[in-house]
Design an enzyme around this catalytic site. Sequence first.
Site, PDB file in Angstrom:
ATOM      1  N   LYS A 247       9.089  -5.618 -27.719  1.00  0.00           N
ATOM      2  CA  LYS A 247      10.294  -6.342 -27.988  1.00  0.00           C
ATOM      3  C   LYS A 247       9.245  -6.911 -28.655  1.00  0.00           C
ATOM      4  CE  LYS A 247      14.713  -6.085 -25.376  1.00  0.00           C
ATOM      5  NZ  LYS A 247      15.828  -6.542 -24.636  1.00  0.00           N
TER       6      LYS A 247
ATOM      7  N   LYS B 166      14.373   5.713 -25.957  1.00  0.00           N
ATOM      8  CA  LYS B 166      15.640   5.241 -25.306  1.00  0.00           C
ATOM      9  C   LYS B 166      16.838   5.448 -26.555  1.00  0.00           C
ATOM     10  CE  LYS B 166      17.807   1.874 -21.962  1.00  0.00           C
ATOM     11  NZ  LYS B 166      17.525   0.578 -21.634  1.00  0.00           N
TER      12      LYS B 166
ATOM     13  N   LYS C 222      21.051   0.651 -29.959  1.00  0.00           N
ATOM     14  CA  LYS C 222      22.236   0.343 -30.993  1.00  0.00           C
ATOM     15  C   LYS C 222      21.535  -0.122 -32.141  1.00  0.00           C
ATOM     16  CE  LYS C 222      23.049  -2.464 -27.543  1.00  0.00           C
ATOM     17  NZ  LYS C 222      23.766  -2.931 -27.134  1.00  0.00           N
TER      18      LYS C 222
END
Length: 349
Positions: free
Chosen positions: A119, A211, A214
């Site tokens: 991240k 993956k 959103k």
Amino acid sequence: MQRAKTKTKTRVFSGVQPTGNLHLGNYLGAITKFVALQAEHDCLYCVVDLHAITVFQDPDELAKNTREVTAAFIASGIDPGRHIVFNQSQVSGHAELAWIFNCVARIGWLNRMTQFKEKAGKDRENASAGLYVYPNLMAADILLYHATHVPVGEDQKQHLELARDIAQKFNNDFAKTIAREGYEGGFFPLPEPLITGPATRVMNLRDGTRKMSKSDESDMTRINLTDDADAIAKKIRKAKTDPEPLPSEAKGLETRPEADNLVGIFAGLAETSKEAVLRDFGGSPFSKFKEALAELAAAKLNPIGEEMRRLMADPVEIDRILDDGARRAHAIADPILAKTKDIVGFIRS
């Protein structure tokens, strides 16, 4: 409260971040599991808004998204009367216990967390401190309720292992005090993972190696819970595949990520196995399989989307559910947090 003297039903804790655009991956990877677990466990399902702000969130969007996740829980079949549905920030014990765990966890443990590296990326120096200690807050979420089991996807197993390490270190560090308080085998339980079902990890419709997310710029990479039947059919029809027909056995999916993903999605929606899906569709062209998958997805997801929209039109009712859930969560968490403070040596009134 003393676990050595009381036998309790297994307790499940899990949470979903309120970051908007709930999709099929959230549904198959988490929410359907939450619904199934209600039958055999006492469950706490949390909208983890404290986790969400490890990266900046627009305040109005955060509140809207918190209600949307709550609506998705209920529309999918979670019963907020039998189980506890609440948002994390309403129970201050999450943050208080997280600070104690910040002082228990070791820097080396956090440095091994792969999700922070993913991240933060190359801009690690500009990542928030909250993102770095995120796993300690996750441990607090679970252990604040003495949860015995946590439904996790493969990408969350490392965080649950850290929660177990933190619980074990706390139990070891304060072993004498814990024993004096009458707790045998430690104060915090070591929670176990629950990984069930054929589609625990749903992948991107245009790239089966990534993956479903959103945050992807293209809406065609995911199926949103609020998509209508036409949108679902279009996205499945355009989903990336390969030129070969579907195999007849699951082993044949091992080198075909896009085919494996679509078969896993079908299995998850149909509540069956990949092997069963391939018995029906093995040897079929993707056009036939995609048509059946689109029909199944629409049949499953359209009623959920409609119920979500109905619930979102009544934010007062959603807030009432969250308030009631927070009150019931406090009833479990507050005595555990108070005893934790006693064990650590904090003076409290």
